[in-house]
Design an enzyme around this catalytic site. Structure first.
Site, PDB file in Angstrom:
ATOM      1  N   PRO A 103     -31.523  -2.885  30.032  1.00  0.00           N
ATOM      2  CA  PRO A 103     -32.385  -1.961  30.898  1.00  0.00           C
ATOM      3  C   PRO A 103     -33.326  -1.143  29.987  1.00  0.00           C
ATOM      4  O   PRO A 103     -32.870  -0.341  29.472  1.00  0.00           O
ATOM      5  CB  PRO A 103     -31.506  -1.191  31.511  1.00  0.00           C
ATOM      6  CG  PRO A 103     -29.796  -1.631  31.700  1.00  0.00           C
ATOM      7  CD  PRO A 103     -30.064  -2.382  30.243  1.00  0.00           C
ATOM      8  N   LEU A 104     -34.596  -1.535  30.199  1.00  0.00           N
ATOM      9  CA  LEU A 104     -35.643  -0.867  29.323  1.00  0.00           C
ATOM     10  C   LEU A 104     -36.270   0.192  30.014  1.00  0.00           C
ATOM     11  O   LEU A 104     -37.303  -0.141  30.690  1.00  0.00           O
ATOM     12  CB  LEU A 104     -36.410  -1.893  28.532  1.00  0.00           C
ATOM     13  CG  LEU A 104     -37.533  -1.502  27.347  1.00  0.00           C
ATOM     14  CD1 LEU A 104     -36.756  -0.846  26.320  1.00  0.00           C
ATOM     15  CD2 LEU A 104     -38.491  -2.590  27.159  1.00  0.00           C
ATOM     16  N   SER A 105     -36.111   1.424  29.812  1.00  0.00           N
ATOM     17  CA  SER A 105     -36.483   2.272  30.755  1.00  0.00           C
ATOM     18  C   SER A 105     -37.990   3.073  30.480  1.00  0.00           C
ATOM     19  O   SER A 105     -38.589   3.519  31.063  1.00  0.00           O
ATOM     20  CB  SER A 105     -35.566   3.642  30.935  1.00  0.00           C
ATOM     21  OG  SER A 105     -35.532   4.258  29.464  1.00  0.00           O
ATOM     22  N   GLY A 106     -38.392   2.948  29.057  1.00  0.00           N
ATOM     23  CA  GLY A 106     -39.560   3.440  28.678  1.00  0.00           C
ATOM     24  C   GLY A 106     -39.317   4.759  27.760  1.00  0.00           C
ATOM     25  O   GLY A 106     -40.194   5.256  27.289  1.00  0.00           O
ATOM     26  N   GLY A 107     -37.847   4.970  27.833  1.00  0.00           N
ATOM     27  CA  GLY A 107     -37.620   6.362  27.036  1.00  0.00           C
ATOM     28  C   GLY A 107     -36.965   5.829  25.682  1.00  0.00           C
ATOM     29  O   GLY A 107     -36.990   4.528  25.356  1.00  0.00           O
ATOM     30  N   ILE A 108     -36.858   6.661  24.685  1.00  0.00           N
ATOM     31  CA  ILE A 108     -36.603   6.499  23.496  1.00  0.00           C
ATOM     32  C   ILE A 108     -35.261   5.921  23.082  1.00  0.00           C
ATOM     33  O   ILE A 108     -35.093   5.279  22.246  1.00  0.00           O
ATOM     34  CB  ILE A 108     -36.878   7.692  22.514  1.00  0.00           C
ATOM     35  CG1 ILE A 108     -37.077   7.456  20.974  1.00  0.00           C
ATOM     36  CG2 ILE A 108     -35.559   8.903  22.583  1.00  0.00           C
ATOM     37  CD1 ILE A 108     -37.376   8.933  20.280  1.00  0.00           C
ATOM     38  N   ASP A 109     -34.293   6.109  23.760  1.00  0.00           N
ATOM     39  CA  ASP A 109     -32.980   5.512  23.741  1.00  0.00           C
ATOM     40  C   ASP A 109     -32.902   4.191  23.738  1.00  0.00           C
ATOM     41  O   ASP A 109     -32.502   3.195  22.891  1.00  0.00           O
ATOM     42  CB  ASP A 109     -31.867   6.107  24.693  1.00  0.00           C
ATOM     43  CG  ASP A 109     -31.491   7.678  24.168  1.00  0.00           C
ATOM     44  OD1 ASP A 109     -31.765   8.032  22.887  1.00  0.00           O
ATOM     45  OD2 ASP A 109     -31.262   8.399  25.102  1.00  0.00           O
ATOM     46  N   SER A 110     -33.355   3.581  24.966  1.00  0.00           N
ATOM     47  CA  SER A 110     -33.408   2.304  25.195  1.00  0.00           C
ATOM     48  C   SER A 110     -34.319   1.517  24.461  1.00  0.00           C
ATOM     49  O   SER A 110     -34.165   0.254  23.921  1.00  0.00           O
ATOM     50  CB  SER A 110     -33.652   1.790  26.771  1.00  0.00           C
ATOM     51  OG  SER A 110     -34.895   2.243  27.245  1.00  0.00           O
TER      52      SER A 110
ATOM     53  N   LYS B 279       0.826  -1.200   0.018  1.00  0.00           N
ATOM     54  CA  LYS B 279       0.122  -0.060   0.117  1.00  0.00           C
ATOM     55  C   LYS B 279       0.979   1.312   0.025  1.00  0.00           C
ATOM     56  O   LYS B 279       1.822   1.332   0.644  1.00  0.00           O
ATOM     57  CB  LYS B 279      -0.978   0.026   1.221  1.00  0.00           C
ATOM     58  CG  LYS B 279      -2.125   0.857   1.088  1.00  0.00           C
ATOM     59  CD  LYS B 279      -3.055   0.695   2.374  1.00  0.00           C
ATOM     60  CE  LYS B 279      -4.281   1.680   2.352  1.00  0.00           C
ATOM     61  NZ  LYS B 279      -5.243   1.465   3.441  1.00  0.00           N
TER      62      LYS B 279
ATOM     63  N   CYS C  20      -7.751   0.556  -0.940  1.00  0.00           N
ATOM     64  CA  CYS C  20      -8.543   1.437   0.061  1.00  0.00           C
ATOM     65  C   CYS C  20      -8.246   2.854   0.041  1.00  0.00           C
ATOM     66  O   CYS C  20      -8.879   3.675  -0.900  1.00  0.00           O
ATOM     67  CB  CYS C  20      -8.445   0.964   1.611  1.00  0.00           C
ATOM     68  SG  CYS C  20      -9.863   1.649   2.562  1.00  0.00           S
TER      69      CYS C  20
END
Length: 721
Positions: free
Chosen positions: A356-363, A114, A175
């Protein structure tokens, strides 16, 4: 039609130090190329080792093993009568080089190192390799493993052109060389090279593919000829996802394009072109004049016929051009991190993921990406992908009949655990319900619990040790008390999710443990709006390099394309960490806490990293860009606030969860964003410079409007207060 050549490129899901697996995938690609009638096969950059070996390139074993396995490929019965272009590291003169080994029937025709190394962003090739000089060629003594094949002792090493029996020429670039201002393919073309190959280890970033495609289209539109692009695909053991999309361009048109996101280990593209059409395409007289001024290259004669005459095969068909396929950014988010997660899961030999599923948009976005992964697995099983079937059987603990009949929800139920960890006074009914509804829609094994007992135990212990009981702000506590209790909650969740991840397979009668997924987006990491070692501290984070703005767009896309109506509720919800007690007059808000919107954070991030702006130039730029909504002083306050929190929270990036790289402004300290983590946070000298400029601007405005402006003493007094 005259001279028809069938050529092949490929994309391989290689894995660092998987010597046997990588070799088998290379051989399979050669077998597939030959089955399609190809006489030439090229592969990805450093395909024998996998690209992202990092400091393993400092080990002599890496070079020795590469030659041993290269010899095995060259000697394989299925790898004869086809010209091979194989990527691997090679040492010459005691120096390490990133090379292409060109071989035919067990003999090495030449080795192409290369020329231009990639040494920014995610790449540190200068740490591992030496750049070669253009047109320089030397003798290279082959290792014993190769000498034993055909008795060949030496080959040529350097920047070479290869010529077949009929005069057709090919050459290789690697590349980064496609991206440089003076790419090697320009000189190669002017010297009559008909076929140019590019072996790459190019990673995925949102909206990046069009740049790659445009470079190749421009190269073949100006220079003519065939351009074979090979790339790695998949996660080779680090933060990057190599997004395949192997391509074959011909005289400015696309003939073949591989998948950008798939679970395939080996994908081969072949086309048939008429070499005579290249000569017709290059019939410009100005081109001829330029060609006469190009310095010559050393040419290696190859005793091999790359073409067949149309008279000998009247049924042969030239490959027609096709449209280029692009994914929307929302689709890229759905597919790229999902493929990355599957590779990591199957190769780590773990039992699944916990989130951990918080109920917010990120999780929610992280959970939806895992759902996308399950959908890809089901699709691959339906297509008969044997590797995916074998991996799914192990991960799910079920037989092949179950796997073939499984839905994405069935797959998730076996390997994906989601946990809502709430508190009675902080967590709302809405977030708890959203988390449960999403878990049901995607099929995860869901746990709903409160962590009050854990939080109370920690806070009681803290109060006993210190003889001081901290209180939340809404209960009269000071700022330090408020932050202490918020962090205590989030770190309690981290302890609990890891315990659940470790023991859950045992509870369900399985072996192994689960990997914990984090869900802090790139903007929160940039601002430092997360707790060190909290629920964002995990094994992997599929959204850690994705902006909040793009995640919101992804959620709407997934709502419709994955048919999950509950995602609309996540999209509409106000972002909140829910770390402070909810009262009749107060609900914690992320953007209010940060003092800036997520859209503004995204702007700051791009200007800081991509445009390389410091505080002063960022302020200057945004005074113009935001003139319709903020005064220069308001812009200054926002820019200064961002830089302050960026500075004091930079240390958090040293322990950030390994995240899928997707945005150009990722603040990942581990490799991509190499900046100190202890810096002067007041930016006093720059602030004084901006204050001076603001005073001049405000005085000038006051003169123009006839208003009385503040005196310097008044401004300084305001600043002091």
């Amino acid at each position: 039609m005259g001279r028809l050549a069938t050529l092949a490129t490929c994309q391989l899901d290689q894995w660092c130090l998987d010597w046997r697996g990588n070799t088998e995938r290379i051989i399979r690609s050669i077998q597939k190329a030959k089955e399609a009638g190809a006489r030439f096969r090229t592969g990805p950059e450093l395909e024998i080792t996998a690209y992202g070996l990092l400091d393993h390139y400092g080990e002599q074993d890496t070079f020795d093993h590469s030659w041993e396995l290269c010899a095995e490929i060259l000697n394989h019965s299925d790898c004869q009568d086809i010209l091979l272009d194989i990527g691997m590291p090679v040492k010459h003169r005691g120096l390490p080089f990133n090379c292409r080994v060109i071989a035919l029937n067990g003999k090495v025709l030449g080795i192409r190192p290369k020329l231009w190394l990639c040494n920014d962003g995610n790449y540190r090739e200068m740490r591992y390799f030496t750049p070669w000089k253009q047109r320089l060629v030397e003798d290279f003594v082959l290792p014993d493993a190769v000498q034993k094949l055909k008795g060949q002792k030496k080959t040529r090493f350097g920047d070479l052109i290869y010529q077949f029996n009929d005069g057709t020429r090919f050459a290789a670039e690697t590349c980064e060389e496609l991206w440089t201002p003076q790419s090697p393919h320009e000189d190669y073309s002017l010297l009559g090279v008909d076929i140019i190959v590019n072996a790459s280890g190019s990673h995925h970033e949102l909206r990046k593919l069009d740049k790659r495609v445009n470079l190749m289209l421009e190269a073949t539109s100006k220079c003519g000829g065939v351009y074979l692009y090979a790339n790695q695909q998949g996660c080779d053991g680090d933060r990057l996802y190599y997004d395949g999309c192997a391509m074959i361009m011909y005289n400015g048109n696309l003939l073949a394009q591989g998948t950008q996101f798939s679970l395939n280990d080996v994908e081969v593209l072949t086309v048939t072109v008429d070499l005579d059409d290249i000569q017709a395409f290059r019939n410009s007289r100005s081109r001829g004049l330029q060609a006469m001024d190009i310095a010559p290259y050393e040419v290696v004669e190859v005793d091999f016929d790359i073409y067949r005459l149309t008279e000998s095969d009247p049924t042969a068909r030239i490959t027609p051009q096709r449209e280029i396929r692009y994914h929307k950014p929302e689709e890229e988010i759905a597919l790229g991190p999902a493929c990355w997660l599957w590779d990591y899961l199957r190769r780590s030999k773990t039992a699944g993921y916990a989130l951990p599923l918080s109920g917010g948009i990120d999780s929610c976005a992280t959970a939806t990406i895992v759902h996308s992964m399950c959908r890809l697995v089901v699709d691959a099983v339906k297509q008969g992908n044997e590797q995916v079937i074998a991996d799914a059987k192990r991960i799910c603990g079920e037989d092949e009949d179950w796997i073939k009949a499984a839905t994405p929800q069935d797959i998730a139920g076996k390997m994906f655990v989601t946990v809502y960890m709430g508190m009675k006074s902080q967590s709302s009914k809405d977030t708890r319900k959203r988390a449960a509804d999403l878990a049901k829609a995607i099929g995860s094994y869901h746990i709903d619990c409160n962590i009050d007992i854990l939080f109370d135990a920690f806070s009681t212990l803290l109060g006993t040790i210190l003889n001081f009981k901290p209180k939340f702000k809404v209960h009269g506590g000071r700022e330090a008390e408020n932050i202490c209790l918020q962090n205590l909650q989030s770190r309690s969740r981290m302890v609990l999710i890891y315990a659940i991840a470790q023991i859950m397979p045992t509870v369900r009668g399985r072996n192994g443990g689960l990997l914990v997924l984090g869900s802090a987006n790139v903007d929160e990491s940039l601002r430092g709006y997360l707790t060190k070692y909290d629920a964002s501290s995990a094994d992997l984070n599929p959204i850690g390099g994705i902006s909040k703005t793009d995640l919101r767009a992804f959620i709407l896309w997934a709502r419709d394309n994955f048919d999950i109506p509950v995602l609309a509720e996540f999209y509409d919800a106000v972002p909140t960490a829910e770390l402070e007690p909810i009262t009749e007059t107060y609900v914690q808000s992320d953007e209010a806490d940060m003092g800036m919107t997520y859209e503004e954070l995204s702007v700051f991030g791009r200007l800081r990293k991509v445009s390389k702006y410091g505080m002063y130039s960022m302020w200057q730029r945004l005074v113009a860009d935001w003139s319709d909504k903020y005064t220069p002083r308001q812009v200054y306050e926002k820019v200064k606030r961002f830089h302050f929190y960026y500075a004091i929270n930079r240390h958090k990036m040293t322990t950030i969860t390994p995240a899928y790289h997707a945005e150009q402004y990722s603040p990942d300290d581990n490799r991509y964003d190499m900046r100190p983590f202890l810096i002067e946070s007041s930016f006093s000298w720059v602030s004084a410079k901006i204050e001076k400029m603001l005073g001049m601007m405000e005085d000038k405005k006051a003169e123009a409007t006839g208003e009385q402006s503040e005196t310097a003493d008044q401004r300084n007094g305001e600043k002091a207060s």
